[in-house]
Design a protein around this motif. Sequence first.
Motif, PDB file in Angstrom:
ATOM      1  N   ALA A 121       0.816  -1.282   0.005  1.00 45.27           N
ATOM      2  CA  ALA A 121       0.083   0.196  -0.097  1.00 45.27           C
ATOM      3  C   ALA A 121       0.741   1.315   0.038  1.00 45.27           C
ATOM      4  CB  ALA A 121      -1.042  -0.008   1.204  1.00 45.27           C
ATOM      5  N   GLU A 122       2.133   1.247   0.749  1.00 43.40           N
ATOM      6  CA  GLU A 122       2.896   2.306   0.758  1.00 43.40           C
ATOM      7  C   GLU A 122       3.524   2.500  -0.464  1.00 43.40           C
ATOM      8  OE1 GLU A 122       7.059   3.888   3.204  1.00 43.40           O
ATOM      9  OE2 GLU A 122       5.800   2.060   4.107  1.00 43.40           O
ATOM     10  N   VAL A 152      -7.168   6.572   1.038  1.00 43.14           N
ATOM     11  CA  VAL A 152      -5.738   6.733   0.700  1.00 43.14           C
ATOM     12  C   VAL A 152      -5.516   7.567  -0.679  1.00 43.14           C
ATOM     13  CG1 VAL A 152      -3.476   5.472   0.132  1.00 43.14           C
ATOM     14  CG2 VAL A 152      -4.915   4.601   1.941  1.00 43.14           C
ATOM     15  N   PHE A 153      -6.274   7.419  -1.728  1.00 38.53           N
ATOM     16  CA  PHE A 153      -6.318   8.125  -2.619  1.00 38.53           C
ATOM     17  C   PHE A 153      -6.680   9.699  -2.604  1.00 38.53           C
ATOM     18  CE2 PHE A 153      -8.294  10.203  -6.242  1.00 38.53           C
ATOM     19  CZ  PHE A 153      -7.704   9.818  -7.283  1.00 38.53           C
ATOM     20  N   MET A 154      -7.543   9.828  -1.625  1.00 35.91           N
ATOM     21  CA  MET A 154      -7.841  11.319  -1.317  1.00 35.91           C
ATOM     22  C   MET A 154      -6.647  11.918  -0.596  1.00 35.91           C
ATOM     23  SD  MET A 154     -10.370  11.784  -2.977  1.00 35.91           S
ATOM     24  CE  MET A 154     -10.460  13.719  -2.397  1.00 35.91           C
ATOM     25  N   PHE A 155      -6.048  11.067   0.299  1.00 34.94           N
ATOM     26  CA  PHE A 155      -4.901  11.616   1.073  1.00 34.94           C
ATOM     27  C   PHE A 155      -3.808  12.088  -0.005  1.00 34.94           C
ATOM     28  CE2 PHE A 155      -0.621  10.714   2.638  1.00 34.94           C
ATOM     29  CZ  PHE A 155      -0.501  11.824   3.729  1.00 34.94           C
ATOM     30  N   VAL A 156      -3.394  11.243  -0.857  1.00 32.09           N
ATOM     31  CA  VAL A 156      -2.325  11.444  -1.749  1.00 32.09           C
ATOM     32  C   VAL A 156      -2.718  12.632  -2.829  1.00 32.09           C
ATOM     33  CG1 VAL A 156      -1.096  10.422  -3.938  1.00 32.09           C
ATOM     34  CG2 VAL A 156      -1.626   8.839  -1.540  1.00 32.09           C
ATOM     35  N   LEU A 157      -3.962  12.483  -3.306  1.00 32.75           N
ATOM     36  CA  LEU A 157      -4.432  13.735  -4.146  1.00 32.75           C
ATOM     37  C   LEU A 157      -4.386  15.020  -3.363  1.00 32.75           C
ATOM     38  CD1 LEU A 157      -5.530  14.392  -6.815  1.00 32.75           C
ATOM     39  CD2 LEU A 157      -7.931  14.224  -5.983  1.00 32.75           C
ATOM     40  N   GLY A 158      -4.841  15.281  -2.156  1.00 34.39           N
ATOM     41  CA  GLY A 158      -4.844  16.384  -1.433  1.00 34.39           C
ATOM     42  C   GLY A 158      -3.344  16.758  -1.146  1.00 34.39           C
ATOM     43  N   GLY A 167       2.022  11.587   7.449  1.00 36.23           N
ATOM     44  CA  GLY A 167       0.705  11.324   7.121  1.00 36.23           C
ATOM     45  C   GLY A 167       0.464  10.077   6.454  1.00 36.23           C
ATOM     46  N   LEU A 168       1.086   9.290   5.759  1.00 35.59           N
ATOM     47  CA  LEU A 168       0.814   8.289   5.106  1.00 35.59           C
ATOM     48  C   LEU A 168       1.164   7.273   6.010  1.00 35.59           C
ATOM     49  CD1 LEU A 168      -0.045   6.473   2.574  1.00 35.59           C
ATOM     50  CD2 LEU A 168       2.562   6.429   1.778  1.00 35.59           C
ATOM     51  N   GLN A 208      -1.205   3.058   9.495  1.00 34.95           N
ATOM     52  CA  GLN A 208      -1.335   2.517  11.087  1.00 34.95           C
ATOM     53  C   GLN A 208      -2.761   2.465  11.453  1.00 34.95           C
ATOM     54  OE1 GLN A 208       1.363   1.232  12.851  1.00 34.95           O
ATOM     55  NE2 GLN A 208      -0.598   0.622  14.085  1.00 34.95           N
ATOM     56  N   GLY A 209      -3.285   3.613  10.946  1.00 33.80           N
ATOM     57  CA  GLY A 209      -4.871   3.602  11.409  1.00 33.80           C
ATOM     58  C   GLY A 209      -5.666   2.469  10.900  1.00 33.80           C
TER      59      GLY A 209
END
Length: 228
Positions: free
Chosen positions: A79-80, A138-144, A210-211, A216-217
């Motif tokens: 995933a990372e 995860v997609f939205m985190f990366v995009l943001g 952040g990733l 971890q969450g």
Amino acid sequence: MPRETLTREQIIGTAIDLLDEQGLDGLNMRELGKRLDAAATAMYWHVRNKDNLVRLATDEVWAEIELPDLDALDWRAAAELLATGMYTMLNRHPWIVQAQAGYLLYGPNKSRHDEHVLTVYERAGFDDDAADRAAATVFMFVLGNAVGAAANISIERRLGRNGGDPEAKLGEAMSEATAVAMEFPRLRARIERQAATDYNAAPDSSFEFGLAALLQGLQDQLADRETP
């Protein structure tokens, strides 16, 4: 170049180069034809219109993300790698961030990537709905996280088109923003610990931090599911 000898692959490759240099606003069939030594009408023959060309170009760059061997890695490492690969791709092609908000984007390369991502979370132990939510989060985190770099490039281009020195204009705006922020104690403390020009910059390694926290969450959620 006659349209019979021009290929869609040539057009897409040249469009990506143009998009990387000038962004979505700089992409037009006339400029594309000039670079390919072909009539603008030949572009329409192969790719129909700008919207479809942006879709094709976007799907092409999704193929740049390496898909890890899921049998060789645990789910979190996979995933990372996928998230980092997407982040690197978006920073290499910042126009995609803007395209996400204004175009219908799909294609085999994007679908192949999404299939791989969902496989990662399903193998981890998430059910279908939870895997969908994990992948989307995860997609939205990366995009943001990619928005900042894309916005800076877009701002510099716009300031340059309006005439004058874009760096000077940006520096002036940053000075004004810093002066405003100095009225607030927590912001002032941070500004005083770093150069004023870095006030709006993301902290070093903020993406990695952040990733790691996000994954971890998700891992903790899996542990909770397994706990009777």
